[in-house]
Design a protein around this motif. Sequence first.
Motif, PDB file in Angstrom:
ATOM      1  N   PRO A 354       0.810  -1.231   0.000  1.00 59.47           N
ATOM      2  CA  PRO A 354       0.000   0.000   0.000  1.00 59.47           C
ATOM      3  C   PRO A 354       0.838   1.274   0.000  1.00 59.47           C
ATOM      4  CG  PRO A 354      -0.844  -1.584   1.603  1.00 59.47           C
ATOM      5  CD  PRO A 354       0.471  -2.102   1.139  1.00 59.47           C
ATOM      6  N   THR A 355       2.017   1.248   0.627  1.00 59.67           N
ATOM      7  CA  THR A 355       2.826   2.462   0.707  1.00 59.67           C
ATOM      8  C   THR A 355       3.470   2.831  -0.630  1.00 59.67           C
ATOM      9  OG1 THR A 355       4.763   1.178   1.414  1.00 59.67           O
ATOM     10  CG2 THR A 355       3.337   2.111   3.143  1.00 59.67           C
ATOM     11  N   HIS A 356       3.347   1.931  -1.617  1.00 55.45           N
ATOM     12  CA  HIS A 356       3.878   2.225  -2.947  1.00 55.45           C
ATOM     13  C   HIS A 356       2.857   2.964  -3.808  1.00 55.45           C
ATOM     14  CE1 HIS A 356       7.054  -1.275  -2.832  1.00 55.45           C
ATOM     15  NE2 HIS A 356       7.057  -0.520  -1.732  1.00 55.45           N
ATOM     16  N   HIS A 357       1.691   3.253  -3.260  1.00 53.80           N
ATOM     17  CA  HIS A 357       0.610   3.850  -4.035  1.00 53.80           C
ATOM     18  C   HIS A 357       0.133   5.140  -3.369  1.00 53.80           C
ATOM     19  CE1 HIS A 357      -0.242   0.060  -6.411  1.00 53.80           C
ATOM     20  NE2 HIS A 357       0.466  -0.423  -5.399  1.00 53.80           N
ATOM     21  N   ARG A 358      -0.268   6.117  -4.188  1.00 56.44           N
ATOM     22  CA  ARG A 358      -0.928   7.330  -3.710  1.00 56.44           C
ATOM     23  C   ARG A 358      -2.120   7.610  -4.613  1.00 56.44           C
ATOM     24  NH1 ARG A 358       0.957   6.304   0.204  1.00 56.44           N
ATOM     25  NH2 ARG A 358       2.460   7.430   1.539  1.00 56.44           N
ATOM     26  N   HIS A 359      -3.256   7.936  -3.978  1.00 56.06           N
ATOM     27  CA  HIS A 359      -4.489   8.219  -4.706  1.00 56.06           C
ATOM     28  C   HIS A 359      -4.972   9.638  -4.416  1.00 56.06           C
ATOM     29  CE1 HIS A 359      -5.578   3.624  -4.643  1.00 56.06           C
ATOM     30  NE2 HIS A 359      -4.561   3.904  -5.459  1.00 56.06           N
ATOM     31  N   PHE A 360      -5.466  10.313  -5.436  1.00 62.95           N
ATOM     32  CA  PHE A 360      -6.121  11.599  -5.209  1.00 62.95           C
ATOM     33  C   PHE A 360      -7.159  11.838  -6.303  1.00 62.95           C
ATOM     34  CE2 PHE A 360      -2.271  12.650  -7.655  1.00 62.95           C
ATOM     35  CZ  PHE A 360      -2.755  13.472  -8.656  1.00 62.95           C
ATOM     36  N   ILE A 361      -8.073  12.776  -6.019  1.00 62.67           N
ATOM     37  CA  ILE A 361      -9.195  13.081  -6.914  1.00 62.67           C
ATOM     38  C   ILE A 361      -9.234  14.585  -7.137  1.00 62.67           C
ATOM     39  CG2 ILE A 361     -11.681  12.853  -7.288  1.00 62.67           C
ATOM     40  CD1 ILE A 361     -11.661  10.713  -5.032  1.00 62.67           C
ATOM     41  N   PHE A 362      -9.386  14.995  -8.383  1.00 60.96           N
ATOM     42  CA  PHE A 362      -9.601  16.415  -8.660  1.00 60.96           C
ATOM     43  C   PHE A 362     -10.777  16.562  -9.616  1.00 60.96           C
ATOM     44  CE2 PHE A 362      -6.873  15.174 -12.177  1.00 60.96           C
ATOM     45  CZ  PHE A 362      -7.361  15.916 -13.245  1.00 60.96           C
ATOM     46  N   LYS A 363     -11.331  17.773  -9.669  1.00 59.60           N
ATOM     47  CA  LYS A 363     -12.443  18.089 -10.557  1.00 59.60           C
ATOM     48  C   LYS A 363     -11.897  18.556 -11.903  1.00 59.60           C
ATOM     49  CE  LYS A 363     -15.812  17.496  -7.508  1.00 59.60           C
ATOM     50  NZ  LYS A 363     -16.866  16.492  -7.670  1.00 59.60           N
ATOM     51  N   MET A 364     -12.447  17.994 -12.981  1.00 59.25           N
ATOM     52  CA  MET A 364     -11.955  18.311 -14.317  1.00 59.25           C
ATOM     53  C   MET A 364     -12.110  19.792 -14.619  1.00 59.25           C
ATOM     54  SD  MET A 364     -10.419  16.718 -16.621  1.00 59.25           S
ATOM     55  CE  MET A 364      -9.676  17.377 -18.085  1.00 59.25           C
ATOM     56  N   PHE A 365     -11.137  20.361 -15.348  1.00 56.45           N
ATOM     57  CA  PHE A 365     -11.154  21.767 -15.712  1.00 56.45           C
ATOM     58  C   PHE A 365     -10.522  21.920 -17.079  1.00 56.45           C
ATOM     59  CE2 PHE A 365      -7.332  20.929 -13.205  1.00 56.45           C
ATOM     60  CZ  PHE A 365      -6.334  21.374 -14.065  1.00 56.45           C
ATOM     61  N   THR A 366     -10.493  23.136 -17.588  1.00 56.39           N
ATOM     62  CA  THR A 366      -9.797  23.437 -18.830  1.00 56.39           C
ATOM     63  C   THR A 366      -9.018  24.729 -18.652  1.00 56.39           C
ATOM     64  OG1 THR A 366     -10.040  23.795 -21.215  1.00 56.39           O
ATOM     65  CG2 THR A 366     -11.734  24.733 -19.815  1.00 56.39           C
ATOM     66  N   PHE A 367      -7.943  24.868 -19.389  1.00 62.07           N
ATOM     67  CA  PHE A 367      -7.139  26.089 -19.322  1.00 62.07           C
ATOM     68  C   PHE A 367      -7.729  27.177 -20.200  1.00 62.07           C
ATOM     69  CE2 PHE A 367      -3.973  22.965 -17.951  1.00 62.07           C
ATOM     70  CZ  PHE A 367      -3.348  23.641 -16.921  1.00 62.07           C
ATOM     71  N   VAL A 368      -7.495  28.412 -19.804  1.00 59.16           N
ATOM     72  CA  VAL A 368      -7.823  29.565 -20.640  1.00 59.16           C
ATOM     73  C   VAL A 368      -6.609  30.475 -20.675  1.00 59.16           C
ATOM     74  CG1 VAL A 368     -10.307  29.526 -20.211  1.00 59.16           C
ATOM     75  CG2 VAL A 368      -8.827  30.770 -18.659  1.00 59.16           C
ATOM     76  N   THR A 369      -6.481  31.266 -21.727  1.00 60.32           N
ATOM     77  CA  THR A 369      -5.361  32.194 -21.842  1.00 60.32           C
ATOM     78  C   THR A 369      -5.733  33.529 -21.246  1.00 60.32           C
ATOM     79  OG1 THR A 369      -6.091  32.870 -24.046  1.00 60.32           O
ATOM     80  CG2 THR A 369      -4.454  31.110 -23.914  1.00 60.32           C
ATOM     81  N   VAL A 370      -4.774  34.191 -20.637  1.00 56.14           N
ATOM     82  CA  VAL A 370      -4.982  35.511 -20.049  1.00 56.14           C
ATOM     83  C   VAL A 370      -3.950  36.449 -20.638  1.00 56.14           C
ATOM     84  CG1 VAL A 370      -5.077  36.857 -17.927  1.00 56.14           C
ATOM     85  CG2 VAL A 370      -5.797  34.470 -17.917  1.00 56.14           C
ATOM     86  N   SER A 371      -4.407  37.537 -21.249  1.00 55.65           N
ATOM     87  CA  SER A 371      -3.515  38.533 -21.835  1.00 55.65           C
ATOM     88  C   SER A 371      -3.885  39.900 -21.314  1.00 55.65           C
ATOM     89  CB  SER A 371      -3.605  38.496 -23.364  1.00 55.65           C
ATOM     90  OG  SER A 371      -4.942  38.727 -23.775  1.00 55.65           O
ATOM     91  N   ALA A 372      -3.049  40.880 -21.600  1.00 55.66           N
ATOM     92  CA  ALA A 372      -3.292  42.233 -21.118  1.00 55.66           C
ATOM     93  C   ALA A 372      -4.592  42.773 -21.691  1.00 55.66           C
ATOM     94  CB  ALA A 372      -2.134  43.143 -21.520  1.00 55.66           C
ATOM     95  N   ALA A 373      -5.298  43.554 -20.874  1.00 56.09           N
ATOM     96  CA  ALA A 373      -6.560  44.144 -21.319  1.00 56.09           C
ATOM     97  C   ALA A 373      -6.298  45.143 -22.435  1.00 56.09           C
ATOM     98  CB  ALA A 373      -7.252  44.834 -20.148  1.00 56.09           C
ATOM     99  N   ASP A 374      -7.221  45.259 -23.370  1.00 56.51           N
ATOM    100  CA  ASP A 374      -7.105  46.169 -24.501  1.00 56.51           C
ATOM    101  C   ASP A 374      -7.601  47.542 -24.106  1.00 56.51           C
ATOM    102  OD1 ASP A 374      -7.028  47.448 -26.885  1.00 56.51           O
ATOM    103  OD2 ASP A 374      -8.394  46.095 -27.951  1.00 56.51           O
ATOM    104  N   PRO A 375      -6.720  48.560 -24.047  1.00 53.50           N
ATOM    105  CA  PRO A 375      -7.174  49.897 -23.649  1.00 53.50           C
ATOM    106  C   PRO A 375      -8.252  50.442 -24.556  1.00 53.50           C
ATOM    107  CG  PRO A 375      -4.761  49.748 -23.680  1.00 53.50           C
ATOM    108  CD  PRO A 375      -5.289  48.517 -24.337  1.00 53.50           C
ATOM    109  N   SER A 376      -8.207  50.074 -25.840  1.00 53.02           N
ATOM    110  CA  SER A 376      -9.234  50.572 -26.747  1.00 53.02           C
ATOM    111  C   SER A 376     -10.596  50.009 -26.447  1.00 53.02           C
ATOM    112  CB  SER A 376      -8.854  50.223 -28.194  1.00 53.02           C
ATOM    113  OG  SER A 376      -8.845  48.814 -28.379  1.00 53.02           O
ATOM    114  N   ASN A 377     -10.610  48.923 -25.642  1.00 48.96           N
ATOM    115  CA  ASN A 377     -11.883  48.321 -25.247  1.00 48.96           C
ATOM    116  C   ASN A 377     -12.259  48.711 -23.833  1.00 48.96           C
ATOM    117  OD1 ASN A 377     -14.140  46.728 -25.824  1.00 48.96           O
ATOM    118  ND2 ASN A 377     -13.224  44.928 -24.860  1.00 48.96           N
ATOM    119  N   GLY A 378     -11.682  49.791 -23.364  1.00 47.90           N
ATOM    120  CA  GLY A 378     -11.990  50.240 -22.014  1.00 47.90           C
ATOM    121  C   GLY A 378     -11.286  49.444 -20.951  1.00 47.90           C
TER     122      GLY A 378
END
Length: 392
Positions: A354-378
């Motif tokens: 048993p000590t050779h194993h580790r289990h964990f659970i996470f909730k599925m997600f997706t990545f998104v890109t983050v870029s600088a805000a456009d000043p022309s768009n306020g």
Amino acid sequence: MAMKWISVCAVALLCCLSDAQYMPQPPVYLRLPLPPSPPPPPKQHLRPATPPITYLPQQPQPQTPLRPKDPVKPIEVVQTCEVAEDYKLQCGLPGISASECEAINCCFDGRLCYYGKAVTLQCTKDAQFIVVVARDATQPSIDLESISLLGEGQGCTPVGITSAFAVYQFPFNACGTVMKEHPGVITYENRMISSYEVAIGRRGAITRDSQYELLVQCRYIGTSVEAVVIEVNLVPPPPPVAAPGPLRVELRLANGQCTGKGCVEEDVAYTSFYTDADYPVVKMLGDPVYVEVRILERTDPNLVLTLGRCWANCDPNPLSLPQWDLLVDGCPYKEDRYQTTLVPVGPSSGLLYPTHHRHFIFKMFTFVTVSAADPSNGGSAAASVTPLKEKV
């Protein structure tokens, strides 16, 4: 009417066995609108639209950690008429027959004609859109209060809303509707866009919300009405992911399922695992993902596997960005609103070591890109966050 699903990158899981020091920065949670984008080249099918057109949106693009180049397995479509009695919303006039109900693409239970778990568009002859959106039309379910039209103003919010449905009714000259004229044909077009919550961390940004952009069109040809359905093609699966390590350590996904009453999902999940032939594995946003990390080819009972940092990214290179932490120093990433769950592995697991194993659970997600805000768009945040496209 058209449903546009945003395809996203595959999530690759990686774990570091050393106790690396890491000081995470708290993520920022934002509620953002889906950035509008032009629809893909449509395959147009004209159908008489005197009855309303009902379209069950395509399932969100599967998040598939790992390998082969097999085509994406088809996702089973949920029966749209399986609506709980308390949530049924009447479709059509009272007392219509089963055939009349079927003719307007609604469901009939023997006494009531009602809307199913889909998105239904009606183009009336008095120049109005009627759109009924079911909460369960997407997986995971869409937040009905996150939906907006191209324009704002009186009548651009739901005329009726329940915990299961939102009903929109607005004229063709309102809510940002665009009119297009062709010889003998007048087309009215609008879009329904959902907003979604984004968590922004130190090394990347993710979301677990459904995102969609719905294009609705009504065509008038003389005295008849026609609707346009745009088909969106699936994107091929992502490339394989592999990384070497100092020990023979394997990360794999469990797929055991409960089949009887009193079953504990966490216990049963780790009784079986996906094989190479099962990939790509389909997971919806928010679904639990059962992960096992184990040491291979070792028989020393005194050996203990300890996880340091486990993270996810969407590239075969484990150091590539963006990344999202699942475990930090062996503990769930505290700044994630949906924290990873550690599952104890003890003698009762039935494992030889048993000590050779580790289990964990996470909730599925997706990545998104983050870029600088456009000043022309306020400088609005809506202009700076975009779901990542899947890499082919």
